[in-house]
Design a protein around this motif. Structure first.
Motif, PDB file in Angstrom:
ATOM      1  N   VAL A 229      -6.321  89.074 -18.498  1.00 46.28           N
ATOM      2  CA  VAL A 229      -4.922  89.399 -18.201  1.00 46.28           C
ATOM      3  C   VAL A 229      -4.555  88.916 -16.808  1.00 46.28           C
ATOM      4  CG1 VAL A 229      -3.249  91.256 -17.859  1.00 46.28           C
ATOM      5  CG2 VAL A 229      -4.892  91.406 -19.738  1.00 46.28           C
ATOM      6  N   SER A 230      -5.456  89.112 -15.864  1.00 48.24           N
ATOM      7  CA  SER A 230      -5.216  88.695 -14.488  1.00 48.24           C
ATOM      8  C   SER A 230      -4.873  87.211 -14.410  1.00 48.24           C
ATOM      9  CB  SER A 230      -6.451  88.998 -13.630  1.00 48.24           C
ATOM     10  OG  SER A 230      -6.293  88.522 -12.317  1.00 48.24           O
ATOM     11  N   PHE A 231      -5.592  86.392 -15.158  1.00 48.30           N
ATOM     12  CA  PHE A 231      -5.291  84.965 -15.156  1.00 48.30           C
ATOM     13  C   PHE A 231      -3.920  84.683 -15.753  1.00 48.30           C
ATOM     14  CE2 PHE A 231      -5.209  81.017 -17.697  1.00 48.30           C
ATOM     15  CZ  PHE A 231      -5.100  80.118 -16.633  1.00 48.30           C
ATOM     16  N   PHE A 232      -3.650  85.222 -16.933  1.00 37.80           N
ATOM     17  CA  PHE A 232      -2.362  84.955 -17.583  1.00 37.80           C
ATOM     18  C   PHE A 232      -1.178  85.429 -16.740  1.00 37.80           C
ATOM     19  CE2 PHE A 232      -4.461  84.851 -21.994  1.00 37.80           C
ATOM     20  CZ  PHE A 232      -4.340  83.476 -22.088  1.00 37.80           C
ATOM     21  N   ALA A 233      -1.393  86.474 -15.927  1.00 30.91           N
ATOM     22  CA  ALA A 233      -0.314  87.020 -15.105  1.00 30.91           C
ATOM     23  C   ALA A 233      -0.134  86.267 -13.795  1.00 30.91           C
ATOM     24  CB  ALA A 233      -0.582  88.491 -14.807  1.00 30.91           C
ATOM     25  N   SER A 234      -1.007  85.341 -13.508  1.00 28.25           N
ATOM     26  CA  SER A 234      -1.013  84.694 -12.202  1.00 28.25           C
ATOM     27  C   SER A 234      -0.076  83.494 -12.126  1.00 28.25           C
ATOM     28  CB  SER A 234      -2.436  84.241 -11.870  1.00 28.25           C
ATOM     29  OG  SER A 234      -2.818  83.147 -12.702  1.00 28.25           O
ATOM     30  N   GLU A 235       0.191  83.064 -10.900  1.00 29.21           N
ATOM     31  CA  GLU A 235       0.936  81.830 -10.667  1.00 29.21           C
ATOM     32  C   GLU A 235       0.195  80.647 -11.277  1.00 29.21           C
ATOM     33  OE1 GLU A 235       3.812  81.187  -9.347  1.00 29.21           O
ATOM     34  OE2 GLU A 235       4.396  82.947  -8.182  1.00 29.21           O
ATOM     35  N   ALA A 236      -1.134  80.697 -11.233  1.00 25.06           N
ATOM     36  CA  ALA A 236      -1.951  79.580 -11.699  1.00 25.06           C
ATOM     37  C   ALA A 236      -1.798  79.310 -13.187  1.00 25.06           C
ATOM     38  CB  ALA A 236      -3.422  79.843 -11.367  1.00 25.06           C
ATOM     39  N   ALA A 237      -1.289  80.290 -13.941  1.00 22.54           N
ATOM     40  CA  ALA A 237      -1.158  80.139 -15.394  1.00 22.54           C
ATOM     41  C   ALA A 237       0.239  79.710 -15.814  1.00 22.54           C
ATOM     42  CB  ALA A 237      -1.526  81.452 -16.082  1.00 22.54           C
ATOM     43  N   GLY A 238       1.000  79.151 -14.903  1.00 22.68           N
ATOM     44  CA  GLY A 238       2.385  78.813 -15.202  1.00 22.68           C
ATOM     45  C   GLY A 238       2.584  77.748 -16.268  1.00 22.68           C
ATOM     46  N   PHE A 239       1.548  76.937 -16.543  1.00 23.83           N
ATOM     47  CA  PHE A 239       1.666  75.895 -17.571  1.00 23.83           C
ATOM     48  C   PHE A 239       0.899  76.284 -18.835  1.00 23.83           C
ATOM     49  CE2 PHE A 239       1.166  71.324 -19.011  1.00 23.83           C
ATOM     50  CZ  PHE A 239       2.518  71.102 -19.193  1.00 23.83           C
ATOM     51  N   VAL A 240       0.569  77.553 -18.942  1.00 21.52           N
ATOM     52  CA  VAL A 240      -0.143  78.076 -20.118  1.00 21.52           C
ATOM     53  C   VAL A 240       0.772  79.080 -20.800  1.00 21.52           C
ATOM     54  CG1 VAL A 240      -2.193  79.260 -20.967  1.00 21.52           C
ATOM     55  CG2 VAL A 240      -2.341  77.835 -18.908  1.00 21.52           C
ATOM     56  N   SER A 241       1.196  78.774 -22.014  1.00 23.19           N
ATOM     57  CA  SER A 241       2.094  79.687 -22.717  1.00 23.19           C
ATOM     58  C   SER A 241       1.948  79.511 -24.218  1.00 23.19           C
ATOM     59  CB  SER A 241       3.549  79.446 -22.292  1.00 23.19           C
ATOM     60  OG  SER A 241       4.378  80.523 -22.676  1.00 23.19           O
ATOM     61  N   GLY A 242       2.136  80.607 -24.934  1.00 26.21           N
ATOM     62  CA  GLY A 242       2.032  80.577 -26.388  1.00 26.21           C
ATOM     63  C   GLY A 242       0.605  80.503 -26.895  1.00 26.21           C
ATOM     64  N   GLN A 243      -0.358  80.867 -26.042  1.00 25.72           N
ATOM     65  CA  GLN A 243      -1.766  80.740 -26.404  1.00 25.72           C
ATOM     66  C   GLN A 243      -2.362  82.082 -26.821  1.00 25.72           C
ATOM     67  OE1 GLN A 243      -3.011  77.515 -26.533  1.00 25.72           O
ATOM     68  NE2 GLN A 243      -0.818  77.256 -26.142  1.00 25.72           N
ATOM     69  N   VAL A 244      -3.402  82.012 -27.646  1.00 22.33           N
ATOM     70  CA  VAL A 244      -4.172  83.189 -28.039  1.00 22.33           C
ATOM     71  C   VAL A 244      -5.600  82.977 -27.572  1.00 22.33           C
ATOM     72  CG1 VAL A 244      -4.957  84.667 -29.910  1.00 22.33           C
ATOM     73  CG2 VAL A 244      -2.701  83.580 -30.054  1.00 22.33           C
ATOM     74  N   LEU A 245      -6.058  83.807 -26.650  1.00 16.91           N
ATOM     75  CA  LEU A 245      -7.406  83.692 -26.106  1.00 16.91           C
ATOM     76  C   LEU A 245      -8.292  84.763 -26.723  1.00 16.91           C
ATOM     77  CD1 LEU A 245      -9.426  82.519 -24.033  1.00 16.91           C
ATOM     78  CD2 LEU A 245      -8.541  84.195 -22.389  1.00 16.91           C
ATOM     79  N   TYR A 246      -9.318  84.323 -27.448  1.00 16.24           N
ATOM     80  CA  TYR A 246     -10.280  85.257 -28.025  1.00 16.24           C
ATOM     81  C   TYR A 246     -11.348  85.571 -26.977  1.00 16.24           C
ATOM     82  CZ  TYR A 246      -8.260  85.125 -32.663  1.00 16.24           C
ATOM     83  OH  TYR A 246      -7.405  85.282 -33.721  1.00 16.24           O
ATOM     84  N   VAL A 247     -11.356  86.811 -26.529  1.00 16.15           N
ATOM     85  CA  VAL A 247     -12.348  87.272 -25.547  1.00 16.15           C
ATOM     86  C   VAL A 247     -13.335  88.120 -26.325  1.00 16.15           C
ATOM     87  CG1 VAL A 247     -12.710  88.471 -23.372  1.00 16.15           C
ATOM     88  CG2 VAL A 247     -10.585  87.203 -23.757  1.00 16.15           C
ATOM     89  N   ALA A 248     -14.332  87.468 -26.892  1.00 14.29           N
ATOM     90  CA  ALA A 248     -15.179  88.123 -27.888  1.00 14.29           C
ATOM     91  C   ALA A 248     -16.660  87.801 -27.739  1.00 14.29           C
ATOM     92  CB  ALA A 248     -14.715  87.733 -29.287  1.00 14.29           C
ATOM     93  N   GLY A 249     -17.043  87.159 -26.627  1.00 13.45           N
ATOM     94  CA  GLY A 249     -18.454  86.863 -26.419  1.00 13.45           C
ATOM     95  C   GLY A 249     -18.982  85.711 -27.232  1.00 13.45           C
ATOM     96  N   GLY A 250     -18.076  84.979 -27.852  1.00 12.53           N
ATOM     97  CA  GLY A 250     -18.461  83.835 -28.663  1.00 12.53           C
ATOM     98  C   GLY A 250     -17.273  83.326 -29.449  1.00 12.53           C
ATOM     99  N   PRO A 251     -17.402  82.220 -30.155  1.00 12.71           N
ATOM    100  CA  PRO A 251     -16.270  81.638 -30.876  1.00 12.71           C
ATOM    101  C   PRO A 251     -15.884  82.457 -32.086  1.00 12.71           C
ATOM    102  CG  PRO A 251     -18.283  80.430 -31.368  1.00 12.71           C
ATOM    103  CD  PRO A 251     -18.626  81.412 -30.290  1.00 12.71           C
TER     104      PRO A 251
END
Length: 253
Positions: A229-251
């Motif tokens: 969440v910290s990354f998506f909320a940051s200034e650095a993530a301004g060119f990242v949108s509409g993505q789904v990130l699976y945070v699950a320890g593997g693919p």
């Protein structure tokens, strides 16, 4: 920072677990944080933890599935902390059962909190974000969006949040607002502990069984999601949108 310069984040379902960890992480990132849950009193500990480390925080009680309560809550945040520029739609419940046993009430309850709640909160916050020309919306989906026995309501709601996220990204991008989703895998929280109880397993055995199937050989912790969440909320993530990130320890596919 002063109230006029510090960005404000709202985290729903912030009383504990993923929401509590996310609220604290965003405070550490420099945001003033509104910790929102069904009962204001349940967020007292989250707010206390944030203020103890020097942050600004506000406990807010609201049912995210109730339009009037949502509007009142967001207006209160704007008045007492400042206009929200980050929204984390984390509030969620489970009402697990097999399809033929599931009641209409349990279907509606899960849809109400997850989907209607995210809709109402996003609608109430987006006007502040678009007016400022900057905003971040992060929705909590789940690996259950790919299907999970006994969770037809939860799986449908979490899959719906992914489509909701992608559409928000299309509609709000030109106003400087991004929208992304995080799909956690097994995270050790009170909610997963209740699932273990429902299955008649000890929580330790339940976690060990899950870890054996995860490539990194452990279950997740609330901080694992808060970091994303910290990354998506940051200034650095301004060119990242509409993505789904699976945070699950593997693919996951």
């Amino acid at each position: 920072m002063s109230q006029t310069t510090q960005k404000v984040a709202i985290v729903t379902g912030a009383a504990r677990g993923i929401g509590g960890a996310t609220a604290l992480r965003l405070a550490q990132d420099g945001y003033a944080v509104a910790a929102l849950d069904l009962r204001e009193a349940s967020c007292v500990d989250t707010v206390a933890t944030i203020t103890e480390v020097g942050g600004r925080a506000l406990a807010v009680g609201a049912d995210v599935s109730d339009a009037e309560q949502v509007q009142t809550a967001v207006e209160r945040v704007a008045t007492e902390l400042g206009a929200p520029s980050v929204l984390v739609n984390n509030a969620g419940i489970t009402r697990d059962n097999l399809l033929f046993k599931m009641s209409e009430q349990d279907w509606d309850a899960v849809m109400g909190v997850h989907l209607r709640g995210a809709f109402l909160m996003s609608k109430a916050c987006q006007s502040h974000m678009t007016a400022a020309g900057w905003g971040r919306i992060v929705n909590l989906s789940s690996t259950a969006a790919l299907g999970n026995r006994g969770q037809v309501n939860y799986s449908a709601a979490k899959a719906g949040l992914q489509g909701f996220t992608k559409t928000l990204a299309i509609e709000l991008g030109k106003f400087g607002v991004t929208a992304n989703a995080i799909a956690p895998g097994f995270i050790a929280t009170e909610m997963t502990a209740k699932t273990a109880e429902r299955l008649g397993m000890s929580f330790d055995d339940f976690k060990a069984s899950a870890a054996a199937k995860i490539p990194v050989a452990r279950v997740g912790a609330p901080d694992d999601i808060a970091n994303a969440v910290s990354f998506f909320a940051s200034e650095a993530a301004g060119f990242v949108s509409g993505q789904v990130l699976y945070v699950a320890g593997g693919p996951r596919t």
